[in-house]
Design a protein around this motif. Structure first.
Motif, PDB file in Angstrom:
ATOM      1  N   UNK A   1       0.913  -1.069  -0.101  1.00  0.00           N
ATOM      2  CA  UNK A   1       0.071   0.130   0.478  1.00  0.00           C
ATOM      3  C   UNK A   1       0.487   1.271  -0.306  1.00  0.00           C
ATOM      4  N   UNK A   2       2.065   1.358  -0.531  1.00  0.00           N
ATOM      5  CA  UNK A   2       2.428   2.644  -0.158  1.00  0.00           C
ATOM      6  C   UNK A   2       3.523   2.837  -1.732  1.00  0.00           C
ATOM      7  N   UNK A   3       3.620   4.480  -1.694  1.00  0.00           N
ATOM      8  CA  UNK A   3       4.218   4.788  -2.897  1.00  0.00           C
ATOM      9  C   UNK A   3       5.159   4.911  -3.559  1.00  0.00           C
ATOM     10  N   UNK A   4       5.671   4.004  -4.146  1.00  0.00           N
ATOM     11  CA  UNK A   4       7.548   5.166  -4.537  1.00  0.00           C
ATOM     12  C   UNK A   4       7.486   5.494  -4.914  1.00  0.00           C
ATOM     13  N   UNK A   5       6.873   6.440  -5.250  1.00  0.00           N
ATOM     14  CA  UNK A   5       7.262   8.049  -5.737  1.00  0.00           C
ATOM     15  C   UNK A   5       7.489   8.616  -4.397  1.00  0.00           C
ATOM     16  N   UNK A   6       7.205   8.365  -3.507  1.00  0.00           N
ATOM     17  CA  UNK A   6       7.130   9.452  -2.419  1.00  0.00           C
ATOM     18  C   UNK A   6       7.805   8.732  -1.016  1.00  0.00           C
ATOM     19  N   UNK A   7       9.155   8.761  -1.292  1.00  0.00           N
ATOM     20  CA  UNK A   7       9.560   8.177  -0.008  1.00  0.00           C
ATOM     21  C   UNK A   7      10.355   9.183   1.185  1.00  0.00           C
ATOM     22  N   UNK A   8       9.983   9.340   1.651  1.00  0.00           N
ATOM     23  CA  UNK A   8      11.518   9.419   2.921  1.00  0.00           C
ATOM     24  C   UNK A   8      12.254   8.921   3.537  1.00  0.00           C
ATOM     25  N   UNK A   9      13.238   9.376   3.250  1.00  0.00           N
ATOM     26  CA  UNK A   9      14.581   7.824   3.755  1.00  0.00           C
ATOM     27  C   UNK A   9      15.105   9.190   5.146  1.00  0.00           C
ATOM     28  N   UNK A  10      14.722   8.369   6.266  1.00  0.00           N
ATOM     29  CA  UNK A  10      15.363   9.739   7.490  1.00  0.00           C
ATOM     30  C   UNK A  10      16.112   8.255   8.395  1.00  0.00           C
ATOM     31  N   UNK A  11      16.397   8.932  10.032  1.00  0.00           N
ATOM     32  CA  UNK A  11      17.261   8.402  10.709  1.00  0.00           C
ATOM     33  C   UNK A  11      18.000   9.330  11.529  1.00  0.00           C
ATOM     34  N   UNK A  12      18.020   8.772  12.831  1.00  0.00           N
ATOM     35  CA  UNK A  12      18.670   9.301  13.632  1.00  0.00           C
ATOM     36  C   UNK A  12      19.930   8.957  13.871  1.00  0.00           C
TER      37      UNK A  12
END
Length: 505
Positions: free
Chosen positions: A203-214
């Motif tokens: 159900x995810x959109x591969x065109x709208x990926x946020x990469x994040x982390x701490x």
């Protein structure tokens, strides 16, 4: 590690489905999804579906130890993904006293896995957060309950992905002639490609990926975002407490660390060490790496012996230089720190707590004392050790974070800047809001931090309220590119004329 882990890993590594492998292996309510390697069965957890321990690459064992990640073999039948995979091999965490202990759960086999949480309701494809844990490139695991993404996925109506990547010598030994070249970063790149290719099935959109982390994960999230190979897969970047004052390791320094490490292992650098490194027990590699860390330790440094190498895979140029030159121009950026970042590293260190002014000047390399006096004047009640900690918070974390926000603003692409000020629930330690303090409030995983100093005696209602605003704002950013939304505080972007910062207290 239990035999149960090892038995389960052996079944999975030989490509045999775990369906029907034994009592209790099948969840009460389940969902089957087809990935590019085969079908998997997840678990319905109320309004959220979870899929844990999905392999995104082959096990890095045998000839694949110290080699770039390879595709996982296809499997037949349906593979159960209702339990997180093991951690990658690692030693104790440096900040264990603050964040809480972890029972060792690592295994070299089947450690390159990821986890997916997605709301059960159907509809338009949802934005995706791919989040990488911190741990100083030496410890951590995306499958730990600290980072359970169910609450965050539901809060923001997004898909949340966490993942493991190789750490310590297995992830950052620099011997490019044998394939060991920023392997931890290569693993993260493989995670991004897996998400791009498979997340639509969840159900995810591969065109709208946020990469994040701490922390270390935030530092590498930025590296992935500016790299020409992985950058095109990323729409947004979420950066929490990145140690941007830590420069990338030079190739000369990385080679020297590798030579020192090989010598401690009893391997001759002039010979091809690949065979010896791949034959040694992983426990021996970890013990020796701990010895390398002691040999290279410096009181005023947070740098591990091995971490991403400038000029190696994925680090073509310096990170801050790339940002200043506009490498993030096509991406939304949200970036921030905690107020007393460095207190996590130095605030419990007796050598720092008991240091006098002369000791601090030496650790700061502040020969004229001008920097010390500037900070001490602002805080006349502070001890020399507290002054040192504040200086290091700015040098390692705050200054670089503000540099990124300013660079974006002057380029006409403002970033959203925050500072997390809620102090941890142990005021007698005098740590304020140290590194890692915001993590429970991003994921809402307060029970998982039950043994942590950070939440001891915390008011649960107040904590839940802060999760709704802090976690909610960051989830809104993942969903829309803006941390604003219904019920959330108004958050203006950082601009050249107004250094806007959102404070979470």
């Amino acid at each position: 590690m239990s035999n149960e882990w090892n038995d389960d890993n052996r079944r999975r590594e030989h490509g045999r489905p775990t369906e029907g492998a034994g009592p209790g292996t099948q969840p009460h309510r389940s969902t089957v999804v087809t990935t590019d390697r085969g079908r998997i069965r997840g678990e319905d957890e109320g309004p959220v579906r979870s899929f844990r321990g999905i392999p995104y690459a082959a096990s890095p064992v045998g000839d694949l130890r110290f080699a770039p990640p390879r595709p996982h073999p296809y499997w037949a039948g349906i593979r159960d993904t209702v339990r997180s995979g093991p951690s990658v091999p690692q030693g104790p965490a440096r900040l264990e006293r603050l964040v809480g202990p972890r029972t060792p759960d690592w295994s070299e086999a089947n450690c390159l896995t990821l986890n997916v949480w997605a709301p059960r309701t159907s509809g338009a494809p949802r934005p995706v957060l791919v989040w990488f844990h911190g741990g100083g490139f030496t410890s951590g695991c995306g499958g730990w309950d600290w980072y359970d993404g169910a609450r965050l996925a539901l809060l923001g109506d997004i898909v949340v992905v966490t993942a493991n990547y190789r750490l310590g010598p297995l992830g950052f030994l620099y011997r490019p002639e044998m394939g060991a070249d920023n392997l931890g970063l290569r693993d993260q790149g493989a995670v991004l490609r897996w998400v791009h290719d498979n997340i639509a099935a969840f159900g995810g959109d591969p065109r709208t990926i946020t990469v994040g982390g701490q922390s270390a994960g935030a530092w590498t999230a930025l590296l992935l975002a500016v790299d020409p190979e992985t950058g095109p897969l990323i729409r947004r970047v979420l950066v929490q407490s990145a140690p941007l004052g830590l420069p990338e390791q030079t190739r000369d320094a990385a080679r020297a660390a590798a030579v020192h490490y090989l010598a401690l292992l009893g391997l001759i650098p002039g010979d091809d060490p690949a065979g010896g490194l791949r034959a040694l027990p992983v426990e021996h590699l970890l013990r020796t790496y701990a010895g390398l860390g002691r040999d290279m330790a410096a009181t005023a440094s947070v740098a591990p012996p091995m971490y991403p190498v400038l000029g190696g895979f994925g680090v073509r140029r310096g990170l801050r230089e790339s940002v200043r030159e506009g490498a993030l121009a096509d991406k939304d950026v949200l970036i921030g720190t905690t107020r007393e970042e460095a207190a996590a590293f130095f605030g419990l260190n007796p050598a720092v707590r008991e240091a006098g002014r002369v000791d601090v000047l030496r650790m700061m390399r502040d020969e004229g004392g001008r920097v010390y006096e500037r900070y001490a004047t602002r805080r006349p009640e502070a001890t020399p050790g507290q002054v040192f900690t504040e200086v290091m918070s700015d040098r390692i974390f705050h200054a670089g974070t503000h540099d990124v926000a300013r660079a974006r603003a002057w380029q006409g692409h403002p970033a959203y800047l925050y500072r997390f000020d809620r102090p941890i629930a142990a005021p007698e330690l005098g740590l304020g809001a140290p590194h890692c303090a915001e993590l429970p409030y991003l994921f809402g995983t307060f029970d998982a931090f039950a043994e942590s100093l950070m939440l001891r005696g915390v008011d649960r209602a107040a904590a839940t309220e802060l999760f709704a605003t802090f976690g909610g704002a960051l989830a809104a950013f993942v969903a829309t590119g803006s941390p604003n939304g219904p019920g959330l505080p108004t958050w203006s972007p950082h601009s050249p004329k107004s250094a806007e910062t959102m404070f979470f207290r």
